[in-house]
Design a protein around this motif. Sequence first.
Motif, PDB file in Angstrom:
ATOM      1  N   ASP A  70       0.828  -1.199   0.000  1.00 57.53           N
ATOM      2  CA  ASP A  70       0.000   0.000   0.000  1.00 57.53           C
ATOM      3  C   ASP A  70       0.867   1.256   0.000  1.00 57.53           C
ATOM      4  O   ASP A  70       0.590   2.207  -0.734  1.00 57.53           O
ATOM      5  N   VAL A  71       1.915   1.270   0.795  1.00 59.32           N
ATOM      6  CA  VAL A  71       2.804   2.438   0.841  1.00 59.32           C
ATOM      7  C   VAL A  71       3.525   2.598  -0.489  1.00 59.32           C
ATOM      8  O   VAL A  71       3.698   3.714  -0.992  1.00 59.32           O
ATOM      9  N   GLU A  72       3.939   1.494  -1.076  1.00 61.27           N
ATOM     10  CA  GLU A  72       4.616   1.593  -2.367  1.00 61.27           C
ATOM     11  C   GLU A  72       3.657   2.091  -3.449  1.00 61.27           C
ATOM     12  O   GLU A  72       4.048   2.865  -4.313  1.00 61.27           O
ATOM     13  N   ALA A  73       2.421   1.656  -3.405  1.00 63.76           N
ATOM     14  CA  ALA A  73       1.452   2.119  -4.394  1.00 63.76           C
ATOM     15  C   ALA A  73       1.141   3.602  -4.202  1.00 63.76           C
ATOM     16  O   ALA A  73       0.860   4.309  -5.171  1.00 63.76           O
ATOM     17  N   ALA A  74       1.206   4.082  -2.958  1.00 64.07           N
ATOM     18  CA  ALA A  74       0.935   5.497  -2.691  1.00 64.07           C
ATOM     19  C   ALA A  74       2.029   6.395  -3.249  1.00 64.07           C
ATOM     20  O   ALA A  74       1.826   7.599  -3.416  1.00 64.07           O
ATOM     21  N   SER A  75       3.181   5.841  -3.562  1.00 63.83           N
ATOM     22  CA  SER A  75       4.261   6.668  -4.109  1.00 63.83           C
ATOM     23  C   SER A  75       4.055   6.995  -5.588  1.00 63.83           C
ATOM     24  O   SER A  75       4.808   7.780  -6.153  1.00 63.83           O
ATOM     25  N   PHE A  76       3.049   6.425  -6.207  1.00 62.97           N
ATOM     26  CA  PHE A  76       2.768   6.746  -7.605  1.00 62.97           C
ATOM     27  C   PHE A  76       2.181   8.147  -7.760  1.00 62.97           C
ATOM     28  O   PHE A  76       2.370   8.782  -8.793  1.00 62.97           O
ATOM     29  N   TYR A  77       1.453   8.620  -6.772  1.00 66.31           N
ATOM     30  CA  TYR A  77       0.803   9.927  -6.898  1.00 66.31           C
ATOM     31  C   TYR A  77       1.797  11.079  -7.036  1.00 66.31           C
ATOM     32  O   TYR A  77       1.666  11.888  -7.960  1.00 66.31           O
ATOM     33  N   PRO A  78       2.814  11.188  -6.156  1.00 66.97           N
ATOM     34  CA  PRO A  78       3.767  12.295  -6.336  1.00 66.97           C
ATOM     35  C   PRO A  78       4.497  12.214  -7.670  1.00 66.97           C
ATOM     36  O   PRO A  78       4.794  13.237  -8.285  1.00 66.97           O
ATOM     37  N   TRP A  79       4.775  11.016  -8.128  1.00 68.83           N
ATOM     38  CA  TRP A  79       5.431  10.857  -9.430  1.00 68.83           C
ATOM     39  C   TRP A  79       4.513  11.362 -10.543  1.00 68.83           C
ATOM     40  O   TRP A  79       4.961  12.057 -11.457  1.00 68.83           O
ATOM     41  N   ALA A  80       3.236  11.027 -10.458  1.00 61.21           N
ATOM     42  CA  ALA A  80       2.296  11.452 -11.493  1.00 61.21           C
ATOM     43  C   ALA A  80       2.151  12.965 -11.516  1.00 61.21           C
ATOM     44  O   ALA A  80       1.993  13.564 -12.583  1.00 61.21           O
ATOM     45  N   VAL A  81       2.225  13.607 -10.352  1.00 60.92           N
ATOM     46  CA  VAL A  81       2.100  15.063 -10.288  1.00 60.92           C
ATOM     47  C   VAL A  81       3.298  15.733 -10.948  1.00 60.92           C
ATOM     48  O   VAL A  81       3.158  16.731 -11.655  1.00 60.92           O
ATOM     49  N   GLN A  82       4.495  15.185 -10.755  1.00 56.36           N
ATOM     50  CA  GLN A  82       5.726  15.783 -11.284  1.00 56.36           C
ATOM     51  C   GLN A  82       6.206  15.130 -12.574  1.00 56.36           C
ATOM     52  O   GLN A  82       7.338  15.368 -13.001  1.00 56.36           O
ATOM     53  N   GLN A  85       7.825  17.340 -15.378  1.00 60.67           N
ATOM     54  CA  GLN A  85       9.117  17.942 -15.055  1.00 60.67           C
ATOM     55  C   GLN A  85      10.230  16.903 -15.003  1.00 60.67           C
ATOM     56  O   GLN A  85      11.378  17.205 -15.295  1.00 60.67           O
ATOM     57  N   LEU A  86       9.900  15.684 -14.644  1.00 64.67           N
ATOM     58  CA  LEU A  86      10.919  14.643 -14.515  1.00 64.67           C
ATOM     59  C   LEU A  86      11.341  14.070 -15.868  1.00 64.67           C
ATOM     60  O   LEU A  86      12.444  13.552 -16.002  1.00 64.67           O
ATOM     61  N   ARG A  87      10.457  14.114 -16.809  1.00 66.69           N
ATOM     62  CA  ARG A  87      10.704  13.649 -18.177  1.00 66.69           C
ATOM     63  C   ARG A  87      11.179  12.202 -18.221  1.00 66.69           C
ATOM     64  O   ARG A  87      10.695  11.362 -17.494  1.00 66.69           O
ATOM     65  N   VAL A  88      12.155  11.894 -19.060  1.00 65.93           N
ATOM     66  CA  VAL A  88      12.588  10.519 -19.293  1.00 65.93           C
ATOM     67  C   VAL A  88      13.274   9.943 -18.049  1.00 65.93           C
ATOM     68  O   VAL A  88      13.116   8.758 -17.736  1.00 65.93           O
TER      69      VAL A  88
END
Length: 117
Positions: A70-82, A85-88
């Motif tokens: 569950d904690v690992e799946a929750a880390s997808f949200y901040p990645w999706a927001v940025q 900017q993070l690009r490749v």
Amino acid sequence: MSPYGPVAIYLAIAFLAATAFCLLPGLAARKKPNPAKSEAYECGVEPTSDVSGRFPVRFYLVAMLFVIFDVEAASFYPWAVQMHQLRVFGLAEMLMFVIVLAIGYAYVWKRGGFQWR
């Protein structure tokens, strides 16, 4: 006052509040032991077994697996927001993260960690 002064004051107040919240209820509570209060409550039904028994280790294993995934799946949200900017680089990092997550998921699945027996 140093720049860490307010932080020290905040930590001291937080520590005192946590200590008070842990100690005061035990000191202020009424102590009237009653055999009916000590009995296990199972939705109004008479208890069928001893409640002081131990939970199986399987219960804790499933609970820890849920928390981990569950904690690992929750880390997808901040990645999706940025993501823009993070690009490749961000995409490659998230791909590596998903691969590691999938390896762990496959390992637990193969070992039977998701089966509730």
